[in-house]
Design a protein around this motif. Sequence first.
Motif, PDB file in Angstrom:
ATOM      1  N   THR A 183       0.841  -1.201   0.000  1.00 52.72           N
ATOM      2  CA  THR A 183       0.000   0.000   0.000  1.00 52.72           C
ATOM      3  C   THR A 183       0.877   1.252   0.000  1.00 52.72           C
ATOM      4  N   PRO A 184       0.275   2.423  -0.221  1.00 51.75           N
ATOM      5  CA  PRO A 184       1.062   3.660  -0.115  1.00 51.75           C
ATOM      6  C   PRO A 184       1.679   3.813   1.268  1.00 51.75           C
ATOM      7  N   GLU A 185       0.962   3.394   2.309  1.00 46.19           N
ATOM      8  CA  GLU A 185       1.488   3.485   3.675  1.00 46.19           C
ATOM      9  C   GLU A 185       2.683   2.548   3.828  1.00 46.19           C
TER      10      GLU A 185
ATOM     11  N   MET B 169       4.693   1.625   1.472  1.00 46.73           N
ATOM     12  CA  MET B 169       5.818   2.228   0.750  1.00 46.73           C
ATOM     13  C   MET B 169       6.543   3.268   1.598  1.00 46.73           C
ATOM     14  N   LYS B 170       5.760   4.134   2.229  1.00 53.35           N
ATOM     15  CA  LYS B 170       6.397   5.167   3.059  1.00 53.35           C
ATOM     16  C   LYS B 170       7.156   4.527   4.210  1.00 53.35           C
TER      17      LYS B 170
END
Lengths: 527, 527
Positions: free
Chosen positions: B335-337, B339-340
């Motif tokens: 998810t984008p989370e 990735m961060k």
Amino acid sequence: MSQITTETATEIESTGTERRRRSGGRGGERTRKPAGGDRYRRLVNRLARTEVLDAEALEHIHDASLTVLEEVGMDIMLPEARARMKAAGADVKEGSDRVRFDRGLILDMIASVPSQFTLHARNPERNLAIGGNNLVFAQIASAPFVADREGGRRAGNQEDYRKLVKLAQCYDIVHCTGGYPVEPVDIHASIRHLDCLADLVLLTDKVFHCYSLGRQRNLDALEIVRIGRGISAEQLEAEPSLFTVINSSSPLRLDGPMLQGIIEMSSRNQVVIMTPFTLAGAMAPVTVAGALVQQNAEALCGIAFSQMVRRGAPVMYGGFTSNVDMKTGAPAFGTPEYMKAVMAGGQLARRYGIPYRTSNTNAANTLDAQAAYESMMSLWALTQGGGNFVLHAAGWTEGGLTASFEKFILDVDMLQMVAEFLTPLDVSPDALALDAIREVGPGGHYFGTGHTLARYESAFYAPILSDWRNFETWTEAGRPTTYDHANRIFKEKLASYERPPIDPAIEEELSTFVARRKQEGGVPTDF
Amino acid sequence: MSQITTETATEIESTGTERRRRSGGRGGERTRKPAGGDRYRRLVNRLARTEVLDAEALEHIHDASLTVLEEVGMDIMLPEARARMKAAGADVKEGSDRVRFDRGLILDMIASVPSQFTLHARNPERNLAIGGNNLVFAQIASAPFVADREGGRRAGNQEDYRKLVKLAQCYDIVHCTGGYPVEPVDIHASIRHLDCLADLVLLTDKVFHCYSLGRQRNLDALEIVRIGRGISAEQLEAEPSLFTVINSSSPLRLDGPMLQGIIEMSSRNQVVIMTPFTLAGAMAPVTVAGALVQQNAEALCGIAFSQMVRRGAPVMYGGFTSNVDMKTGAPAFGTPEYMKAVMAGGQLARRYGIPYRTSNTNAANTLDAQAAYESMMSLWALTQGGGNFVLHAAGWTEGGLTASFEKFILDVDMLQMVAEFLTPLDVSPDALALDAIREVGPGGHYFGTGHTLARYESAFYAPILSDWRNFETWTEAGRPTTYDHANRIFKEKLASYERPPIDPAIEEELSTFVARRKQEGGVPTDF
């Protein structure tokens, strides 16, 4: 998540064109106060760009491309364009299409390109900040075929054209349309642009594109966008509101209609996206570096010409270098070579201070894993490579031959994930959660804590498509794939479509103009 | 493409551990002269890392995690470990599992972790350079289920275990195995590690992992790897040759077998990968920053403990922070989370100069677009985020519950594309292709030129799976999807598997050891 909106409003305010022309006006005002619910309307990429070329390598490509323009030159297939180039100082030979350009001339010309500008929509809240750290996604353009699961793959037609345009209106992450998402061949070519452009005004309130297929079509589009925005020709000229994609006929040729498009659009301060289509191994050298040399030569030639037409006219540097499958000659997209070309193209565009156009590409024939990984590799490359304007961002498949309704939904989800990724990580004391960690302590659980309960509804991105049910529940539901979900969702979304409001007087004026131009026969064709 | 190999050989030579211990020996020699055909055996990532945290934000997370260790502490569920911690200066309370750590103690301890080291395989050409710019891919580990299209999803078993291990041997891009790709529950737990580890020696010549599930299993693994390499216990201690993954029981707890694993492995200079499993919203705060604070506290605690056991023992910083689906509590990956968190974890690991372990994750239930885009987002994050060691790189699906044969092939293709992307762009005069551009000129074609003919066979990456046939040809072929291709290819590849050569005396010694340990009953279990 509101940082995206706030930051980009600032970007729009600080764009060069805005400052230079002081023409922000209505649009500028409204973009500073975006309405709620527009989380994806403005994206800013504040991450450092990935550089696949070191400074020396970048200069090698730059130098080689200028050598190409000096020594080999380009074939310029329009006398009027050659005359303008000659007047600007290019080396034009009588009785030949070939034009050669001194590197000093090219560098002088491209120096006047604005590094940032605003593209105006009929709804000012849909205005687009182009260049700098801004990132804009445009729908697929120009596919000859359209597909969904039930209807299969079929020739483009007006009904599907309208459906795809409506879908573009439905999602804020699709910032603008990008030409005709599919070519509606059931409308005669002489009047197709009139029907299609009128639809773009009426079915969406976003920025749109016009094809450069002869002077009259450009003029009709300019009038339609002027009517749609309800402004004068003078205001239109002060506020770029229409864009056109100019492709060179690689290698090293610009055809008449494309050159005419630059003349009509740049002379009126509208946006030109200069995009060579340099497939390494076919229309360009088989090496990525060689293809980039040629891409850069062709792009700089077209961009320089836009500035010969009108100094300061807004223009973008388009990169579309990919490779072919050397076994079959078929174009390949979303490959490692494509990624490097996208990132190197970004370095070149930034070297010149020109906004950078890229694409979300893939060569899959259906909505399988390939469609996803090739597109995701494209998105990775263009995000890290500093793309400012992404054409074909939603719906593109099969190397651009087909506009897919299901792929459109997949792309929307992936674009929204890129947007979420770009949202800065919150490291406020509250987000660091020291008190929650103290409260829960070793061996505890966070589900029921106040810190979690206060945030759980909006803590994370909720994907459109990802099926996170456990295997048993998913099996009971019939084991749907991403393709199944996308098929269902595009139909649900279309059913929820609402036409954006428009001033009835504008709609009336548009209708009258289109009817008159159709009566006049539109644009003559030989068939 | 030979740059990958050459550059990494240099990396191996210049690793800190190599220099410090002068133990390169046989392995060091051979890795300097890699055999042909090993294009993917060594990967170096020379691109600048993407930073999602600015310097100040990074310090906020660092500081908060040290505050957690000072104020809240960790539950340390092994008396021997608490005794060692107390001796090192930690705040240990009699009659309690809770241990608190002064930040000075933590920072002092982690300062002795080697920033780079070599992990030795029984085939020295498979040695792994860990840390720095090196990038290593390990197969999936620890799935309870296994799946292929024909057999469906089923409990892990020895036959599938062996097939997956063989597949890992078949592809150079899978640099090592990473535990049992699937848990073979048809082998009794008391002797499972003996059979499985012997298979890892015999069916592959790559580095492998041992589970820390009690002291005796660690000791058996150490003996098996020593026999497999044909070396003395002293040489084994000088040359890290085995790795174990240590998971904290988040939040803030380290269980007995895990602590025992650190003691057995670190005391013998073998590799510990310290990986908290911090799902934001479940075992960690619902904010990504908060989950990172907790991840960092747990990771630093385990890493510091490894140095209390033995200063300079090789260890990696593991990041596995993701989020849960707040509607269902199901873990979400790619998810984008995620990735961060992966990129921020890389910043933390680099801040401490410790090699960074990440994962190639997804939560898809089948080989659809979701499997590809979630995995590709993981790969994007860990490549740009500076991952050094990627566990679960090939075969992981369904949030790690299932090892998929088809997903293994998809991952191999995606990993190879990452490797190709990392290969530096050739900008030599020959690659810039000025002569070819002069030769072809405007309006020509590159298919038949000498420049193309000399390069077309190896110019571009040839994907395993991507189907680039045109729609008509693809339709005639029955419209195969990526899933279909992957299903065919894993079976073809398995059929081509060859057991790597091994000294018969080593095989005999291994067989004798395993037979003796089985006769002794392996490791007692209560079932």
